[in-house]
Motif scaffolding. Structure first.
Motif, short mmCIF file in Angstrom:
data_model
loop_
_atom_site.label_atom_id
_atom_site.label_comp_id
_atom_site.label_asym_id
_atom_site.label_seq_id
_atom_site.Cartn_x
_atom_site.Cartn_y
_atom_site.Cartn_z
N ASP A 64 0.83 -1.21 0.00
CA ASP A 64 0.00 0.00 0.00
C ASP A 64 0.87 1.26 0.00
OD1 ASP A 64 -2.18 -1.65 0.05
OD2 ASP A 64 -2.50 -1.48 2.21
N LEU A 65 1.95 1.24 0.75
CA LEU A 65 2.83 2.39 0.81
C LEU A 65 3.49 2.65 -0.54
CD1 LEU A 65 4.32 4.60 2.37
CD2 LEU A 65 5.99 2.88 3.09
N GLU A 66 3.92 1.60 -1.19
CA GLU A 66 4.53 1.76 -2.51
C GLU A 66 3.52 2.34 -3.51
OE1 GLU A 66 6.12 -1.95 -3.72
OE2 GLU A 66 7.71 -1.97 -2.21
N ALA A 67 2.29 1.86 -3.44
CA ALA A 67 1.26 2.37 -4.36
C ALA A 67 0.97 3.85 -4.07
CB ALA A 67 -0.01 1.54 -4.23
N ALA A 68 0.86 4.23 -2.78
CA ALA A 68 0.58 5.63 -2.42
C ALA A 68 1.73 6.54 -2.84
CB ALA A 68 0.32 5.74 -0.92
N GLU A 69 2.96 6.10 -2.61
CA GLU A 69 4.11 6.92 -2.99
C GLU A 69 4.19 7.09 -4.51
OE1 GLU A 69 7.25 5.87 0.61
OE2 GLU A 69 7.29 4.74 -1.25
N LYS A 70 3.88 6.02 -5.24
CA LYS A 70 3.92 6.11 -6.70
C LYS A 70 2.85 7.08 -7.21
CE LYS A 70 3.76 3.24 -10.84
NZ LYS A 70 3.60 1.86 -11.37
N GLU A 71 1.64 6.98 -6.66
CA GLU A 71 0.57 7.88 -7.09
C GLU A 71 0.88 9.33 -6.75
OE1 GLU A 71 -4.32 8.28 -6.61
OE2 GLU A 71 -3.19 6.76 -5.49
#
Length: 373
Positions: free
Chosen positions: A132-139
């Motif tokens: 989830d953190l990787e997805a939020a940082e990417k977005e």
């Protein structure tokens, strides 16, 4: 020899097994694990014991391994003694080490302590939170890169100050142009220079203010401007703040779970009963079987007894009267048995034998006759 670590009370695997199975100590659990089928199969596969013992089935190999393995526990010291018997001393020592290594692995794997369950749960949560953190940082990074939104709050403050500065310069340039018009004509170099500067300042102010842009279309910003206009900042600020908040929340959760995960791993290590090697398996320098001294002693005694029996029997035979029917019967039996045995020539070329009343003769390959036996 392996000592069971019982400091602080055995919890987890030890406590559970003690309550449910009625075992007295962790050492009893260790002995049970060492005698289990899992450990035996591991050693059979590692050392290829089926081929070594000449067994076709795993069950037979387990039985042979159990017969060659001795496990005992000292009830006072709770020390486990493990003995492995093998024809190869190096393999015997290696099998002893393999027993201890497999015991440690199974104890850690089968532990059902609360710390282990917590550690497994935290591992799964950390994996999910990390994704989830990787997805939020990417977005968040994609949004910031697309809209040139580095820090909306600071950007807004800087752009307002820049607009105020440009506005002041624009007003000053207009005042200067009005003064020059009173002195020079419109074709004068100074008048044209000030007028050009005023036009550029006006253009920059319009770009900062977002003149001609739709606030609902953040992606439609002018390509020749490095930062978003003031008109877009409120709309971008909402999305930026939401993405930033999501990223910060995921980071906080990840950090918290990481700390708890490390603590759970430490606690799990404390709760799992480990095996401490007291005396490492060594290569034996003395055979345990067969007992050579005993065999030599028994062999000597048996040969001595046979020799004495032969001497007394021979003496009794010689003292027996030749006319005795028992002696005559025995002689006849011995002669018949001897005559029925195959006779071979001395050089192995053939067998040419004949029998008579007083004995038998054998002819060798050279055609010479031997004396009666």
């Amino acid at each position: 020899m392996a000592a069971a670590a019982l400091s602080g009370g055995a919890v987890g695997l030890g406590a559970t097994a003690t309550e449910m199975l009625g075992l007295k100590s962790t050492s009893d659990i260790f002995v049970g694990i060492l005698s289990s089928r899992s450990v035996q199969d591991k050693l059979i596969q590692e050392f290829d014991l089926k081929k070594l013992y000449g067994d076709r089935r795993m069950e037979d190999a387990r039985k042979d391994l159990a017969e060659r393995t001795g496990i005992s526990v000292d009830r006072k010291s709770q020390i486990i003694s493990l003995t492995v018997t093998d024809h190869d001393p190096k393999r015997a020592a290696a099998m002893g080490e393999a027993y201890v290594a497999e015991l440690n692995r199974l104890v850690a794997e089968l532990s059902t302590s609360s710390a282990r369950r917590e550690r497994i749960f935290l591992e799964e949560r950390l994996k999910a939170v990390s994704e989830d953190l990787e997805a939020a940082e990417k977005e968040f990074s994609q949004f910031s890169s697309k809209n040139t939104a580095i820090d909306i709050k600071e950007q807004g403050k800087a752009m307002v100050e820049a607009a105020a500065t440009l506005q002041g310069q624009y007003i000053a340039a207009q005042s200067e142009l009005e003064g020059l018009k009173q002195i020079y004509t419109d074709n004068n170099v100074r008048v044209r220079s000030v007028r050009a500067r005023i036009a550029e300042l006006k253009r920059q102010l319009e770009k900062l203010g977002g003149k001609g842009e739709q606030p609902s279309e953040p992606s439609g910003q002018q390509a020749d401007f490095l930062y978003p206009s003031i008109r877009k900042l409120p709309l971008l600020g909402v999305t930026y703040a939401d993405l930033y908040r999501r990223t910060r929340v995921q980071e906080a959760v990840f950090e918290s779970l990481t700390k708890e995960y490390e603590l759970a791993k430490v606690q799990e290590v404390k709760e799992i009963p480990t095996v401490k090697v007291l005396d490492s398996p060594n290569i034996p320098d003395k055979k345990s079987f067969p007992p050579r001294v005993l065999i030599m002693f028994l062999g000597t005694a048996f040969a001595f007894a046979v020799a004495i029996t032969w001497v007394f029997g021979k003496g009794a035979w010689d003292q027996t009267d030749p006319s005795d029917t028992r002696k005559a019967f025995a002689q006849e039996v011995f002669s018949t048995v001897r005559a029925s045995l195959p006779k071979f020539a001395q050089n192995g070329s053939g067998d040419h034998s004949g029998t008579g009343e007083s004995g038998s003769w054998t002819q060798d390959g050279r055609g010479e006759d031997e004396a009666p036996r």
